[in-house]
Structure formats: structure tokens, C-alpha cells
Design an enzyme around this catalytic site. Structure first.
Site, PDB file in Angstrom:
ATOM      1  N   GLY A  80      -1.935  -1.326  13.024  1.00  0.00           N
ATOM      2  CA  GLY A  80      -2.274  -1.940  12.553  1.00  0.00           C
ATOM      3  C   GLY A  80      -1.907  -2.548  11.369  1.00  0.00           C
ATOM      4  O   GLY A  80      -1.873  -3.954  10.325  1.00  0.00           O
ATOM      5  N   SER A  83       0.803  -1.140  -0.279  1.00  0.00           N
ATOM      6  CA  SER A  83       0.048  -0.236  -0.442  1.00  0.00           C
ATOM      7  C   SER A  83       0.664   1.021  -0.142  1.00  0.00           C
ATOM      8  O   SER A  83       1.620   1.278  -0.798  1.00  0.00           O
ATOM      9  CB  SER A  83      -0.816   0.044   1.179  1.00  0.00           C
ATOM     10  OG  SER A  83      -2.264   1.064   1.384  1.00  0.00           O
ATOM     11  N   ASP A 130      -1.433   0.791  -3.690  1.00  0.00           N
ATOM     12  CA  ASP A 130      -2.214  -0.292  -4.684  1.00  0.00           C
ATOM     13  C   ASP A 130      -3.222  -0.067  -4.927  1.00  0.00           C
ATOM     14  O   ASP A 130      -4.127  -0.549  -5.231  1.00  0.00           O
ATOM     15  CB  ASP A 130      -2.602  -0.912  -3.382  1.00  0.00           C
ATOM     16  CG  ASP A 130      -3.047  -1.262  -2.004  1.00  0.00           C
ATOM     17  OD1 ASP A 130      -3.078   0.298  -1.556  1.00  0.00           O
ATOM     18  OD2 ASP A 130      -3.322  -1.519  -1.526  1.00  0.00           O
ATOM     19  N   ARG A 170       0.524   5.091  16.602  1.00  0.00           N
ATOM     20  CA  ARG A 170       0.141   6.284  15.455  1.00  0.00           C
ATOM     21  C   ARG A 170      -0.061   6.969  16.820  1.00  0.00           C
ATOM     22  O   ARG A 170      -1.008   7.058  18.059  1.00  0.00           O
ATOM     23  CB  ARG A 170      -1.267   5.528  14.608  1.00  0.00           C
ATOM     24  CG  ARG A 170      -0.671   4.746  14.070  1.00  0.00           C
ATOM     25  CD  ARG A 170      -0.260   4.949  12.814  1.00  0.00           C
ATOM     26  NE  ARG A 170      -0.298   4.688  11.829  1.00  0.00           N
ATOM     27  CZ  ARG A 170       0.483   4.320  10.584  1.00  0.00           C
ATOM     28  NH1 ARG A 170       1.582   5.113  10.400  1.00  0.00           N
ATOM     29  NH2 ARG A 170       0.276   3.553   9.449  1.00  0.00           N
ATOM     30  N   GLU A 228     -11.408   5.987   6.981  1.00  0.00           N
ATOM     31  CA  GLU A 228     -10.663   6.534   7.289  1.00  0.00           C
ATOM     32  C   GLU A 228     -10.579   8.151   6.847  1.00  0.00           C
ATOM     33  O   GLU A 228     -10.715   8.204   5.592  1.00  0.00           O
ATOM     34  CB  GLU A 228      -9.727   5.206   7.589  1.00  0.00           C
ATOM     35  CG  GLU A 228     -10.185   4.399   8.144  1.00  0.00           C
ATOM     36  CD  GLU A 228      -9.137   3.250   8.332  1.00  0.00           C
ATOM     37  OE1 GLU A 228      -8.520   2.840   9.301  1.00  0.00           O
ATOM     38  OE2 GLU A 228      -8.325   3.203   7.607  1.00  0.00           O
ATOM     39  N   ALA A 229      -9.531   8.566   7.484  1.00  0.00           N
ATOM     40  CA  ALA A 229      -9.083   9.659   7.206  1.00  0.00           C
ATOM     41  C   ALA A 229      -7.629   9.718   6.245  1.00  0.00           C
ATOM     42  O   ALA A 229      -7.765  10.855   5.249  1.00  0.00           O
ATOM     43  CB  ALA A 229      -8.582  10.558   8.381  1.00  0.00           C
ATOM     44  N   ARG A 253      -2.399   5.157  19.459  1.00  0.00           N
ATOM     45  CA  ARG A 253      -2.627   3.229  19.247  1.00  0.00           C
ATOM     46  C   ARG A 253      -2.055   2.179  18.077  1.00  0.00           C
ATOM     47  O   ARG A 253      -1.102   3.561  17.813  1.00  0.00           O
ATOM     48  CB  ARG A 253      -4.287   3.004  18.415  1.00  0.00           C
ATOM     49  CG  ARG A 253      -4.243   4.029  17.319  1.00  0.00           C
ATOM     50  CD  ARG A 253      -5.366   3.783  16.004  1.00  0.00           C
ATOM     51  NE  ARG A 253      -5.125   3.952  14.666  1.00  0.00           N
ATOM     52  CZ  ARG A 253      -4.407   3.287  14.006  1.00  0.00           C
ATOM     53  NH1 ARG A 253      -4.284   1.926  13.760  1.00  0.00           N
ATOM     54  NH2 ARG A 253      -4.697   3.648  12.322  1.00  0.00           N
TER      55      ARG A 253
END
Length: 501
Positions: free
Chosen positions: A459, A65, A277, A465, A369-370, A456
Site C-alpha cells: 500500500g 515514512s 516520520d 510484500r 501491524e507487525a 499482497r
């Protein structure tokens, strides 16, 4: 069994480094490409087992990504184009981390636990992005698939692979399971939508596209001919010279709050950026005074939900629409949606799988998501009501027109997302461990007006983050730095201390 003998032989070509431990997270496996050869082979095996278990086609996407070009990754796609189930994420981690001599035992354990018939045929679609390592790594996936049976799709974006898996498993009801079928379905819906826009000018048809030097650049060029000049694209960072995601792409634009390398914007010109991606997108433009304006995932979700609610009102359809956000969504967007637009807002943990699951609870669920990663989900009942109204010749013109626009919108949207030292609760808005971290965050937040901050575990990468929000950009930047220092000191940070922006 002959199949297991072939697995043993091919596994020797893709050996696991002793002691290496990786975790299947929100984005699958993702790390430096040099550590992934054995993982790719084993995910080919697992995807084949998943196909035999579900009696359906499974997808495997080789991509990292928005990560740097030297990284790569792999994620599995379930039969309806969704992410693989949590139980199989556990199998993925177990299989990837099994030492060489334990691989067959781990494989047989999955077969036994899931009662898989090895006589069942398997179908696996494999896609890859344009990273230098993707050719060899996708071949490693295919070696795993071919040890037990499969099919390869080649260079595709992540959304294209999700689309084709869903098409294949619905016997073509969702669309034609080819890249051309993907282009035809989306472009036809877009053209029908734009026919209903009054007085559309050439300026409104123009869009500058930052391809992040990735697969999205190649595929948007292929799709352009299907759009019949209804969208006039100017492509930058097309992969002909620059590095993937370097000084370009959706993540760069969002974090740096500036246009990517090579894009010179004039006032009011509309621009967008993909990630590596092409499953994230952010929009932006320059104001008359030269100020940069970003339309991130929060704004995209707000615009889409506002548009859909207006169409539902015009069509007279009583369907429940909701926007699903994480705690990291901009607080002002949440307030606007709830107070002004009167739209339901649901808060979940970070990660597309959590957002996607919550969005499925409504007739229409919007989530972004932002970072620009998201979609809109329409329930089967909602799609049927929209289609019935669009085809009802007894309905008045305004209601039917709105229903037709909704129907084209459904077709245009592709409905198919050790850092764990930090643990969180309350949809990731509060940290549980390490001890003292939440108190340190709270004390720093109190220093600023209209401030919030959360942390957090990522992922997708082995990082933490940090989110910070305040009444001014300067205050938000300062708060982010203070919180990042607290995380570094209390959670055992590696390397140099975080620097201020």
C-alpha cells in the site's frame, strides 16, 4: 473566478510531467521526490476543498515514512485525525493525474460533485519531516492551500499533525492544538501512570532510542524535558550525521532482526526504533547470551491488550476489548490471544484504514501491524464509563485505582494509517490473480512444518510484500525465497530475480 485564475498561475509553477500516473494508496502518494512537485500543489488544493466541504481543519503531512531519503510523499488527514475517506482518495488520484490543461476541469468536477461552497472559509495544517526535499515540497502544498486559504505547522511528526487536527476540530476538548500541548498531555499521563508502578528502578526508567535520523529524533529531544526524568532517554541516529532510515529505523530493525547502526546494547537494556516520520515503533533487547529479541507490533498489541484486560478486571468494568490483526500477524500471537488471554481477535485486510475501521466496532480496539504501526481506540461510551468510575468517591480503592490507570492510559495514547497486478481475497490470505500463483504458493507451503505464506501488493511502495512463517527461522527464510521467486515469475517481476536471505 479570481481563485481559479490564481490556481492556473500557480499551477504553471508546479507543472505535471506529461503521462506520469500515480496512485493514492494506504500511505497517500509516495515515490521519488523529483516526481512529486505537481502532486503536492494539487493536494494543497484538494485539502482546501476538503476543509470547505467539512467546515473543519484538514491536515497535510509531507513524508515518506520508512522509505529511503530520496523518496517523499504526502497524505491527507481528516477532521478527527483519521485518514481521508475513500471517495476523496479517488479525487486525490484524479487530481494528481490530470494533465496540465485538464486541472481546472478536474478541480471543478470535485466542487460540483461535493456541492462545495467556495465562499466557505478553509483551514489546513501542513506538516513535514526532515527529508532534504520536504522544504520545497511542503511549499508546493502551501502554494495550493494559499490559492484557496490555510495555515502551516512546520516540522512535526505524523502523529503530532493528526493530534493537532483533532484538537482543532474538537475546540480543544481532545487537547491543546500545539506541539507543546501534545508534549504536555502525553507526558502528564505517562508520569501519572508511572507513579503507580511499585519499586521502579533507574534501570527501568532508561530507554535507548533510535531516531532513524528523522523528525522523531528532534521531537523526542523536545519532549524529554516534559518527562521530568521519569523516562531517561539515550538518543542514537539523531540526524546530525547519518542518512534518514539508512541502516537504522523501525523497518530496518524489523527486517534485519538486529540493532541499528551505532546502538551497542548490553544484556537486558531496553531499546526502541522509530521510522522516518515517527508513526511506527518497535522495541528490542539483547538476552544474556547476546541473542537479539524483537518486540514487534504483534508483541506490542499482546502486551497492551493483556495490560488493559487486567485493569478492566480490577476495575470491574464490563467493556469488550478486541485485538485487530491482519493475516500477516504471527500465528502464535493470534493463538495466545484467543486461547490463553481469551481476547477477541478480528482479522482484516492489510492497511491501517482497515484495522482502524474494525477497531472502532469495539469498546476498546487494539491494533498494531507487525511493523509497529498502530494504536488503541476507546469508544466514547468506554471513556465515559472509565471517567465516571475514576471520579466515584464511593468506589473501593482497588477499583478506583484501576479506573485511574485506565484514564491515564486513554490520555497517553494518541488515538488518531503497478503493484495492483496481484489481487487478493480472504483478508488478503489468498491470491485471486495472476492465475496459478496461489497454487504455486500452496505447493511450496506444503514442504515445511507449521508453515503459512501470503503475498499482497504494497500500500506504500510499487512492490509486492511476501510473508512466510514456519517452525524455524531457516525454514521461514527458505519459504519466503521460494514464494518470492514464484511471484517474480508469475506476476511479471522487474529486474533481477529475488536472492535468498
Amino acid at each position: 473566478m479570481a481563485q481559479f485564475e490564481e490556481v492556473s498561475q500557480k499551477s504553471a509553477v508546479h507543472p505535471k510531467p506529461v503521462g506520469l500516473v500515480l496512485q493514492y494508496g494506504t500511505a497517500g502518494f509516495r515515490t521519488n521526490s523529483k516526481q512529486l512537485d505537481h502532486v503536492m500543489f494539487r493536494m494543497g488544493l484538494l485539502a482546501t476543498l476538503r476543509s470547505k466541504k467539512t467546515k473543519a481543519t484538514i491536515g497535510v503531512m509531507v513524508t515518506a515514512s520508512h522509505n529511503p531519503e530520496e523518496d517523499n510523499g504526502v497524505k491527507l488527514v481528516d477532521p478527527m485525525g483519521e485518514m481521508v475517506t475513500p471517495a476523496w482518495e479517488v479525487y486525490a488520484t484524479q487530481l494528481a493525474n490530470a494533465e496540465q490543461e485538464e486541472l481546472l476541469t478536474a478541480l471543478k468536477d470535485v466542487i460540483e460533485r461535493e456541492a462545495i461552497s467556495m465562499a466557505q472559509e478553509a483551514s489546513v495544517f501542513v506538516g513535514k519531516d526532515t527529508r532534504p526535499s520536504s522544504d520545497s515540497l511542503s511549499q508546493a502544498v502551501l502554494d495550493g492551500v494559499h490559492a484557496l486559504g490555510g495555515h502551516n505547522y512546520g516540522l512535526v511528526t505524523t502523529p503530532q499533525l493528526h493530534y493537532m487536527v483533532c484538537c482543532q476540530n474538537t475546540q480543544g476538548r481532545y487537547g491543546e492544538a500545539t506541539v507543546k500541548g501534545y508534549y504536555r498531555k502525553l507526558s502528564q499521563a505517562f508520569i501519572q501512570l508511572t507513579k503507580n508502578v511499585p519499586n521502579r528502578t533507574d534501570d527501568q526508567k532508561a530507554l535507548l532510542v533510535d531516531g532513524a535520523n528523522g523528525i522523531g529524533a528532534l521531537k523526542v529531544c523536545e519532549m524529554e524535558t516534559y518527562l521530568k526524568n521519569e523516562l531517561q532517554l539515550s538518543l542514537f541516529n539523531d540526524g546530525s550525521s547519518g542518512k534518514l532510515n539508512h541502516l537504522c529505523g523501525a523497518d530496518y530493525v524489523k527486517v534485519q532482526q538486529r540493532a541499528p547502526k551505532g546502538v551497542e546494547m548490553t544484556a537486558g537494556e531496553r531499546c526502541c526504533s522509530y521510522d522516518g516520520d515517527a508513526d511506527r515503533i518497535v522495541y528490542y533487547y539483547s538476552g544474556s547470551a547476546g541473542r537479539f529479541h524483537l518486540l514487534d507490533g504483534d508483541k506490542i498489541a499482546t502486551l497492551i491488550s493483556t495490560y488493559l484486560k487486567e485493569l478492566l478486571t480490577q476495575a470491574g468494568l464490563d467493556l469488550q476489548i478486541a485485538v485487530v490483526q491482519t493475516a500477516y500477524a504471527n500465528g502464535s500471537s493470534t493463538q495466545y490471544l484467543e486461547d490463553t488471554m481469551k481476547v477477541i481477535v478480528r482479522c482484516t485486510k492489510t492497511g491501517v484504514k482497515h484495522l482502524h475501521h474494525a477497531a472502532q466496532e469495539f469498546d476498546i480496539g487494539v491494533y498494531f501491524e507487525a511493523n509497529g504501526h498502530g494504536t488503541v481506540l476507546f469508544s466514547k461510551a468506554a471513556e465515559e464509563k472509565i471517567q465516571k468510575l475514576a471520579q466515584d468517591s464511593n468506589t473501593n480503592d482497588e477499583r478506583r485505582r484501576a479506573a485511574l490507570l485506565l484514564q491515564n492510559t486513554v490520555n497517553l495514547i494518541n488515538q488518531v494509517a503497478d503493484r495492483r497486478v496481484i489481487d487478493t481475497t480472504d483478508a488478503e490470505r489468498r491470491t485471486v490473480s495472476p492465475a496459478g500463483l496461489q497454487e504455486a504458493i500452496d505447493s511450496r507451503v506444503k514442504k515445511y512444518r507449521r508453515a503459512r505464506s501470503f503475498v499482497r501488493p504494497s500500500g506504500t511502495e510499487d512492490v509486492v510484500r511476501v510473508y512466510a512463517e514456519a517452525d524455524t527461522q531457516e525454514s521461514a527464510d527458505a519459504l519466503a525465497h521460494e514464494v518470492s521467486l514464484a511471484v517474480y515469475r508469475l506476476a511479471g517481476g522487474v529486474g533481477e530475480e529475488p536472492k535468498s536471505l
